[in-house]
Write a protein that holds these residues in place. Sequence first.
Motif, mmCIF file in Angstrom:
data_model
loop_
_atom_site.group_PDB
_atom_site.id
_atom_site.type_symbol
_atom_site.label_atom_id
_atom_site.label_comp_id
_atom_site.label_asym_id
_atom_site.label_seq_id
_atom_site.Cartn_x
_atom_site.Cartn_y
_atom_site.Cartn_z
ATOM 1 N N MET A 1 0.896 -1.171 0.050
ATOM 2 C CA MET A 1 0.232 0.224 0.128
ATOM 3 C C MET A 1 1.175 1.396 -0.038
ATOM 4 S SD MET A 1 -2.814 1.145 3.397
ATOM 5 C CE MET A 1 -3.573 0.516 2.626
ATOM 6 N N GLU A 2 0.149 1.913 -1.012
ATOM 7 C CA GLU A 2 1.054 3.141 -0.954
ATOM 8 C C GLU A 2 0.330 4.811 -0.598
ATOM 9 O OE1 GLU A 2 4.654 4.128 -2.094
ATOM 10 O OE2 GLU A 2 4.849 1.625 -1.701
ATOM 11 N N LEU A 3 0.662 5.653 0.106
ATOM 12 C CA LEU A 3 0.518 7.066 0.463
ATOM 13 C C LEU A 3 -0.922 7.574 -0.622
ATOM 14 C CD1 LEU A 3 2.303 8.491 2.919
ATOM 15 C CD2 LEU A 3 0.123 7.077 3.678
ATOM 16 N N ASN A 4 0.071 7.391 -1.803
ATOM 17 C CA ASN A 4 -0.880 8.454 -2.906
ATOM 18 C C ASN A 4 -1.739 7.437 -3.359
ATOM 19 O OD1 ASN A 4 0.329 6.585 -4.442
ATOM 20 N ND2 ASN A 4 1.929 7.329 -5.355
ATOM 21 N N SER A 5 -2.162 5.916 -3.485
ATOM 22 C CA SER A 5 -3.644 4.830 -3.969
ATOM 23 C C SER A 5 -4.514 4.578 -3.085
ATOM 24 C CB SER A 5 -2.783 3.418 -3.822
ATOM 25 O OG SER A 5 -2.038 2.899 -2.941
ATOM 26 N N ILE A 6 -4.605 5.599 -1.312
ATOM 27 C CA ILE A 6 -5.120 5.581 -0.836
ATOM 28 C C ILE A 6 -6.302 6.367 -1.582
ATOM 29 C CG2 ILE A 6 -6.140 6.003 1.506
ATOM 30 C CD1 ILE A 6 -3.564 5.879 2.840
ATOM 31 N N LYS A 7 -8.099 5.307 -1.209
ATOM 32 C CA LYS A 7 -8.904 6.318 -1.406
ATOM 33 C C LYS A 7 -9.985 5.999 -0.450
ATOM 34 C CE LYS A 7 -8.185 5.641 -6.702
ATOM 35 N NZ LYS A 7 -8.611 5.608 -7.545
ATOM 36 N N PRO A 8 -11.135 6.973 -0.727
ATOM 37 C CA PRO A 8 -12.209 6.269 0.966
ATOM 38 C C PRO A 8 -12.880 5.500 -0.165
ATOM 39 C CG PRO A 8 -12.765 8.744 -0.158
ATOM 40 C CD PRO A 8 -11.070 7.794 -1.070
ATOM 41 N N SER A 9 -13.768 4.688 0.504
ATOM 42 C CA SER A 9 -14.214 3.566 0.000
ATOM 43 C C SER A 9 -15.779 3.926 -0.807
ATOM 44 C CB SER A 9 -15.079 2.804 1.806
ATOM 45 O OG SER A 9 -16.314 3.709 2.330
ATOM 46 N N SER A 10 -15.920 3.492 -1.634
ATOM 47 C CA SER A 10 -17.105 3.689 -2.728
ATOM 48 C C SER A 10 -18.526 4.533 -1.996
ATOM 49 C CB SER A 10 -17.558 2.584 -3.346
ATOM 50 O OG SER A 10 -17.741 1.136 -2.495
ATOM 51 N N GLY A 11 -18.858 5.611 -1.836
ATOM 52 C CA GLY A 11 -19.907 5.879 -2.185
ATOM 53 C C GLY A 11 -20.265 6.566 -0.352
ATOM 54 N N ALA A 12 -18.552 7.030 0.191
ATOM 55 C CA ALA A 12 -18.279 7.956 1.243
ATOM 56 C C ALA A 12 -18.087 9.555 0.941
ATOM 57 C CB ALA A 12 -16.659 7.397 1.457
ATOM 58 N N LYS A 13 -17.849 9.479 -0.898
ATOM 59 C CA LYS A 13 -18.384 10.859 -0.673
ATOM 60 C C LYS A 13 -19.248 11.042 -1.742
ATOM 61 C CE LYS A 13 -14.219 13.100 -0.066
ATOM 62 N NZ LYS A 13 -13.868 14.801 0.946
ATOM 63 N N HIS A 14 -19.320 12.365 -1.933
ATOM 64 C CA HIS A 14 -19.968 13.048 -3.908
ATOM 65 C C HIS A 14 -20.594 13.988 -3.360
ATOM 66 C CE1 HIS A 14 -22.941 14.179 0.172
ATOM 67 N NE2 HIS A 14 -22.950 12.770 0.392
ATOM 68 N N ALA A 15 -20.809 14.450 -4.371
ATOM 69 C CA ALA A 15 -21.011 15.807 -5.075
ATOM 70 C C ALA A 15 -21.913 16.509 -4.227
ATOM 71 C CB ALA A 15 -20.532 15.648 -6.613
ATOM 72 N N LYS A 16 -21.666 17.736 -4.104
ATOM 73 C CA LYS A 16 -22.350 18.218 -3.542
ATOM 74 C C LYS A 16 -23.505 18.937 -4.436
ATOM 75 C CE LYS A 16 -22.140 22.643 -0.672
ATOM 76 N NZ LYS A 16 -21.849 24.490 -0.929
ATOM 77 N N ARG A 17 -24.659 18.853 -4.087
ATOM 78 C CA ARG A 17 -25.576 19.437 -5.212
ATOM 79 C C ARG A 17 -25.482 21.419 -5.252
ATOM 80 N NH1 ARG A 17 -30.520 18.594 -1.910
ATOM 81 N NH2 ARG A 17 -30.989 16.050 -2.698
ATOM 82 N N ARG A 18 -25.019 21.203 -6.288
ATOM 83 C CA ARG A 18 -25.280 22.353 -7.349
ATOM 84 C C ARG A 18 -26.361 23.060 -6.859
ATOM 85 N NH1 ARG A 18 -21.746 22.840 -11.554
ATOM 86 N NH2 ARG A 18 -21.060 24.914 -11.324
#
Length: 144
Positions: A1-18
């Motif tokens: 595992m590399e620091l630059n390959s860490i991603k949040p789990s799917s569904g944890a982040k979502h786009a702000k409502r514009r």
Amino acid sequence: MELNSIKPSSGAKHAKRRVGRGIGSGLGKTAGRGHKGQKSRAGGYHKVGFEGGQMPLQRRLPKRGFKSHLLKFNAEINLSELNALGADEVDLLMLKAVGLVGELVRNVKVVKSGELTRKVVLKGIGATAGAKVVIEAAGGSLVD
């Protein structure tokens, strides 16, 4: 595992409502605020509990009760706790050390609940009238 390959789990982040970005977005024109009225305006809202000028619920109900801020400094113990303590002389520091009263406590009073079968001398501890009778009947005393 590399620091630059860490991603949040799917569904944890979502786009702000514009909102207000055209008809095709589904949130254009009124931007989900409906038509007219106080809630549709910028900066137009009311404080919590406001009921449109009607007397709010928290003011319609009667005020009741009181909780003293000095309660944390007072404590009470009963005769059975005093009996189980197994000491001939009892004072505030001893009760704190054993854990019968909290560290902030300044005043302790013995209440008549349970039985006392041994002689106990209370130093700097109060007692109710009923508890005092039981303590003195057992051969103990209260010292200020």
